[in-house]
Design an enzyme around this catalytic site. Structure first.
Site, short mmCIF file in Angstrom:
data_model
loop_
_atom_site.label_atom_id
_atom_site.label_comp_id
_atom_site.label_asym_id
_atom_site.label_seq_id
_atom_site.Cartn_x
_atom_site.Cartn_y
_atom_site.Cartn_z
N ASN A 1 0.85 -1.18 0.00
CA ASN A 1 0.00 0.00 0.00
C ASN A 1 0.89 1.23 0.00
O ASN A 1 1.46 1.59 1.03
CB ASN A 1 -0.91 -0.04 1.24
N TRP A 2 0.99 1.87 -1.16
CA TRP A 2 1.89 3.03 -1.27
C TRP A 2 1.30 4.29 -0.63
O TRP A 2 1.99 5.31 -0.53
CB TRP A 2 2.21 3.32 -2.75
N LYS A 3 0.02 4.24 -0.28
CA LYS A 3 -0.65 5.41 0.30
C LYS A 3 -0.42 6.64 -0.60
O LYS A 3 -0.36 6.48 -1.82
CB LYS A 3 -0.19 5.63 1.75
N GLU B 1 -5.32 -4.83 10.67
CA GLU B 1 -4.36 -3.75 10.85
C GLU B 1 -4.70 -2.99 12.14
O GLU B 1 -5.53 -2.07 12.13
CB GLU B 1 -4.43 -2.78 9.67
N GLY C 1 2.31 2.56 10.91
CA GLY C 1 3.23 3.69 10.76
C GLY C 1 3.92 4.10 12.04
O GLY C 1 4.52 5.17 12.10
N GLY D 1 2.88 -0.89 4.38
CA GLY D 1 2.94 0.52 4.02
C GLY D 1 4.38 0.95 3.83
O GLY D 1 4.99 0.69 2.78
N GLY D 2 4.96 1.56 4.86
CA GLY D 2 6.31 2.14 4.77
C GLY D 2 7.36 1.25 4.13
O GLY D 2 8.10 1.70 3.25
P1 13P Z 1 2.88 0.58 7.79
O1 13P Z 1 3.45 -0.69 7.22
O2 13P Z 1 3.59 1.82 7.29
O3 13P Z 1 2.72 0.53 9.25
O4 13P Z 1 1.40 0.72 7.18
C1 13P Z 1 0.54 -0.36 7.26
C2 13P Z 1 -0.67 -0.05 6.46
O5 13P Z 1 -1.43 0.83 6.82
C3 13P Z 1 -0.88 -0.81 5.24
O6 13P Z 1 -2.16 -0.58 4.73
#
Ligand code: 13P
Length: 244
Positions: free
Chosen positions: A8-10, A164, A170, A227-228
């Protein structure tokens, strides 16, 4: 079942950055055994899905609107997405619930819309720290699942759930093995009561190359929503290598 690893690149990566990231990942060809799905921002979807055509990598969207069309300035529907080569939609991410005030009603409509457009939903659920500390985790997970899946055919295929915990996203704090074991077990039990087909359950929340292998050993952990650590080819490929 092969592990599912979703990136998930957000709100990160312009077209050039996104293409460069997938090119690096393709070059290092981390594993043939995992199912890898990229979730880029809307504007890069076309470029990324074109680049990944005829590869084993898949693409999804980070969000859809809950209606199919109409006067919703700035929004994009599942039906519009389907004209692209895209197979999945993240639905109900906690950042959307928290910052965009998405309701259970809208999330349920999004699930129905995704399914009717042949997009496989990745339904995100998870408790806040406050909810965990007051012993409400199972209650919250059950409510999020049952409201999101309301009136979904019990023989639905292709649905994925991502656990999650909001406090782990994050933050660099990952849920520990016991917490993941308990939550995934509960989600598995609840989805088996509601649905006939097995539902893969991904873990998300500060998953990285150091903790993925250990978390992947836990029963009912079928992969990760990252995410990150999905924004750099080295860390993302290392996660894939460590669990396959
Ligand atoms: P992180 O891996 O940055 O904690 O984010 C997780 C996330 O929200 C994936 O959708």
């Amino acid at each position: 079942m092969n592990p599912i690893i979703a990136a998930n690149w957000k709100m990160n990566m312009n077209i050039n950055e996104g293409l460069s990231l997938v090119n690096n990942i393709l070059d290092s060809s981390p594993s043939k055994k995992s199912q890898v799905i990229f979730f880029p921002p809307f504007i890069t979807l076309n470029a990324i899905s074109d680049r990944l055509k005829n590869t084993r990598y898949e693409v999804g969207v980070q969000n859809i609107h809950h209606e199919q069309s109409g006067a919703f300035t700035g929004e994009i529907s599942a039906q519009m997405i389907k004209s692209l080569d895209v197979q999945y939609a993240i639905i109900g991410h906690s950042e959307r619930r928290q910052f965009f005030h998405e309701t259970d009603y809208q999330i349920n409509k999004k699930i129905h819309n995704a399914l009717s457009a042949n997009l496989f939903p990745i339904l995100c659920i998870g408790e806040t720290l406050e909810e965990r500390e007051s012993g409400e985790t199972s209650k919250v997970l059950k409510k999020q699942l049952s409201s999101a899946l309301k009136d979904v055919d019990s023989d639905v295929k292709g649905l994925i759930v991502a656990y999650e915990p909001v406090w782990a996203i994050g933050t660099g704090i990952t849920a520990n093995s016991n917490q993941v074991n308990e939550a995934h077990g509960f989600i598995n039990e609840t989805t088996s009561q509601l649905l006939e087909n097995p539902v893969p359950i991904l873990y998300g929340g500060s998953a990285n190359a150091d903790n993925a292998a250990e978390l992947f050993q836990i029963k009912n952990v079928d992969g990760f929503l990252i995410g990150g650590a999905s924004l750099k080819s080295e860390s993302f490929c290392q996660i894939i290598k460590n669990i396959t």
